[in-house]
Design an enzyme around this catalytic site. Structure first.
Site, PDB file in Angstrom:
ATOM      1  N   ARG A  51      -1.499  15.996 -16.845  1.00 42.06           N
ATOM      2  CA  ARG A  51      -1.392  17.431 -17.143  1.00 42.06           C
ATOM      3  C   ARG A  51      -0.267  17.734 -18.127  1.00 42.06           C
ATOM      4  NH1 ARG A  51      -2.090  20.400 -11.747  1.00 42.06           N
ATOM      5  NH2 ARG A  51       0.127  20.076 -11.697  1.00 42.06           N
ATOM      6  N   ASP A 178      -5.273  -2.680  -2.859  1.00 41.06           N
ATOM      7  CA  ASP A 178      -4.242  -2.902  -1.844  1.00 41.06           C
ATOM      8  C   ASP A 178      -3.326  -3.919  -2.508  1.00 41.06           C
ATOM      9  OD1 ASP A 178      -2.684  -4.242   0.153  1.00 41.06           O
ATOM     10  OD2 ASP A 178      -3.982  -3.327   1.655  1.00 41.06           O
ATOM     11  N   HIS A 179      -2.139  -3.484  -2.925  1.00 40.93           N
ATOM     12  CA  HIS A 179      -1.364  -4.375  -3.810  1.00 40.93           C
ATOM     13  C   HIS A 179      -0.944  -5.675  -3.117  1.00 40.93           C
ATOM     14  CE1 HIS A 179       2.292  -2.657  -1.962  1.00 40.93           C
ATOM     15  NE2 HIS A 179       2.953  -3.679  -2.476  1.00 40.93           N
ATOM     16  N   HIS A 241      -2.044  -3.113   4.459  1.00 38.59           N
ATOM     17  CA  HIS A 241      -1.421  -4.388   4.098  1.00 38.59           C
ATOM     18  C   HIS A 241      -1.459  -5.424   5.241  1.00 38.59           C
ATOM     19  CE1 HIS A 241      -0.271  -2.059   0.739  1.00 38.59           C
ATOM     20  NE2 HIS A 241       0.883  -1.620   1.177  1.00 38.59           N
TER      21      HIS A 241
HETATM   22  C1  BG6 Z   1       3.588   0.449   0.042  1.00 42.72           C
HETATM   23  C2  BG6 Z   1       4.097   1.357   1.118  1.00 42.72           C
HETATM   24  O1  BG6 Z   1       2.185   0.422   0.041  1.00 42.72           O
HETATM   25  O2  BG6 Z   1       4.086  -0.872   0.265  1.00 42.72           O
HETATM   26  C3  BG6 Z   1       5.612   1.354   1.144  1.00 42.72           C
HETATM   27  O3  BG6 Z   1       3.624   2.681   0.887  1.00 42.72           O
HETATM   28  C4  BG6 Z   1       6.137  -0.056   1.276  1.00 42.72           C
HETATM   29  O4  BG6 Z   1       6.108   2.162   2.215  1.00 42.72           O
HETATM   30  C5  BG6 Z   1       5.500  -0.970   0.229  1.00 42.72           C
HETATM   31  O5  BG6 Z   1       7.547  -0.027   1.103  1.00 42.72           O
HETATM   32  C6  BG6 Z   1       5.877  -2.420   0.475  1.00 42.72           C
HETATM   33  O6  BG6 Z   1       5.447  -3.197  -0.609  1.00 42.72           O
HETATM   34  P1  BG6 Z   1       6.223  -4.509  -1.064  1.00 42.72           P
HETATM   35  O7  BG6 Z   1       5.411  -5.043  -2.186  1.00 42.72           O
HETATM   36  O8  BG6 Z   1       7.609  -4.066  -1.455  1.00 42.72           O
HETATM   37  O9  BG6 Z   1       6.265  -5.410   0.133  1.00 42.72           O
END
Ligand code: BG6
Length: 485
Positions: A51, A178-179, A241
């Protein structure tokens, strides 16, 4: 060991929310690192869309600042950043109105290139964006959309999101991030299990006593209090996760390492999870420390009942795992940042040694972060002439050391995942039915807390969580592996 980089096909990537926090911290620096590594083609285009009223020159300054603050590529030569920036454009756009869409269409003239749209925006806008992409003829049957968590806050909202995306895109075009699945060491779980003959024969209820999964963070909720207080550790970490880690540890070997083969097996695990008994869950909320406020002050609600810590005992009702507990815990403001999966094996079924040999078990620990690696506890004879006494020693391997300097410093999860979107590989992305199944298991737990007015137990900051979490295992004659400090 130098890793091989295979360039992806050229692409147009539109980042909706291109001026947001995720774009600044992860997406743009990640793309730049792939550019430096030679994986992002020199004629690929990235278009920020948001935006904010800004032109492309302003956006290039924004991208430059983001990369300088959040890390460029270590293989980058001078001048690479300028060349990368030339591949950036910006279009002010209104997700719910008509502004900007014709301009975006003009920037995407070549339908032969891979086209991906990253929805780095609030989930409430997913449906609007999907609809407008189709309305303006910007997406074809090969275009991809990328969506971020939170993917819903319960089964009902997740279903609604899935349905609104499905009106405009096929499941094979939707990449739910989902990283954790993009972390090199999480993928290593599959490599360790299915790339070795050594572990898999013993990976079942006959040989395993129990499994622990710990994701411990030192950070508090920081500036994300408003979001976090509506989520809590269960929605923020466990439903996604930790659930993914549990699936990769517990699933059957897929017939091939292919998207649906892997995701089918993960789905079967989620569907086999037992409902969790209330006394098998411990919730906690962190107290203040010398230098940081307590949870309730951080989220600005003195009566908040949201958990910043959760520990639980889970059963899986299938042939492989029946009767074997999985203990999961995750929390903020813990003593150390540490993620690990531990497989504790059963004691040998007969001892040829006398009592002074003691009771010993093999323990396999897979460290996810930091210092990724594997440790296998092996029982050997204690040196000396005093008879046969046994002692456990670690066979310890750090991946960074084992792979040498160049093998260390793995790519950030986002680098890997964005390149997978361009390659069209969905293996490391969650399928819609997987997300829904995870919510179907999570919902009754959260609803139970709400119905009972459950209040989380306070725990000291910089600790291992509430003492009840220790009791959860002590009742079964077990103990958490110590969180390293
Ligand atoms: C995120 C959460 O998806 O993952 C956060 O929303 C969390 O709260 C984070 O801190 C943790 O990711 P990583 O890669 O630092 O272990």
């Amino acid at each position: 060991m130098v890793s091989r980089v295979i360039p992806v096909d050229t692409f147009d990537l539109v980042i909706f929310g291109g001026t947001g926090d995720l774009a600044r911290r992860k997406i743009l620096p990640g793309l730049f690192r792939r550019y430096c590594a030679g994986q992002m083609p020199r004629d690929a285009r990235v278009i920020g869309a948001a935006r904010t009223d800004m032109d492309s020159a302003g956006y290039r300054d924004f991208v430059r600042d983001a990369i300088e603050e959040f890390g460029g590529g270590r293989d980058c030569e001078d001048g690479t950043l300028d060349a990368f920036l030339k591949q950036m454009d910006y279009i002010p756009i209104d997700a719910r109105g008509e502004n900007g869409w014709p301009e975006l269409a003009q920037h995407l003239p070549d339908s032969a290139r891979v086209r991906a749209f990253y929805f780095s925006v609030a989930p409430g806008l997913f449906g609007d964006l999907a609809e407008r992409l189709q309305l303006h003829g910007l997406a074809d049957s090969d275009s991809r959309i990328v969506v971020e968590k939170p993917f819903g806050r319960d089964l009902e909202t997740a279903k609604a999101l899935n349905a609104s995306l499905a009106e405009h895109f096929k499941e094979s075009q939707i990449y739910r991030i989902d990283h954790y699945l993009g972390k090199e060491t999480v993928q290593n779980l599959m490599a360790v299990r299915f790339g070795n003959t050594l572990f898999e024969p013993l990976w079942n209820a006959q040989y395993v006593d129990h499994i622990q999964i710990t994701v411990s963070e030192t950070v508090g909720v920081g500036g994300r209090g408003e979001y976090y207080d509506k989520s809590g550790a269960m929605r923020d970490m466990v439903q996604n996760h930790l659930m993914q880690l549990l699936c990769l540890i517990a699933m059957e070997p897929p017939a091939q390492f292919e998207p649906d083969a892997v995701r089918d097996e993960k789905l079967k695990v989620i569907r086999a999870l037992d409902p969790v008994e209330p006394h098998h869950i411990v919730r906690g909320q962190y107290d203040a420390s010398a230098d940081a406020p307590d949870y309730r002050s951080a989220v600005n609600d003195p009566r908040s009942k949201t958990e910043s810590f959760v520990a639980m005992k889970i059963g899986i009702s299938n042939w492989r795992w029946a009767g074997i507990p999985f203990y999961l815990r995750t929390g903020k403001r813990m003593s150390t940042r540490y993620s690990e999966i531990t497989v504790v094996y059963k004691a040998r079924n007969h001892s040829i040694f006398d009592e002074q040999a003691g009771d010993h078990r093999n323990v396999l620990s897979i460290r996810l972060q930091p210092d990724e690696g594997i440790t296998l506890g092996v029982t050997i004879k204690e040196p000396g002439p005093g008879g046969m006494r046994l002692v456990d020693v670690p066979l310890d391997m750090s991946f960074a050391e084992a792979l040498g300097e160049d093998g260390g410093d793995p790519p950030d999860a986002y680098e890997r995942l964005i390149m997978d979107v361009i390659r069209g590989n969905q293996t490391l992305f969650m399928r819609g039915d997987e997300v829904e199944a995870a919510w179907a298991w999570t919902d009754p737990i959260i609803n139970g807390w709400t119905a009972r007015g459950d209040v989380p137990k306070p725990y000291a900051s910089n600790s291992a969580g509430p003492t009840d979490s220790e009791q959860l295992l002590a009742r079964d004659g077990r103990a958490w592996r110590e969180v390293n400090s």
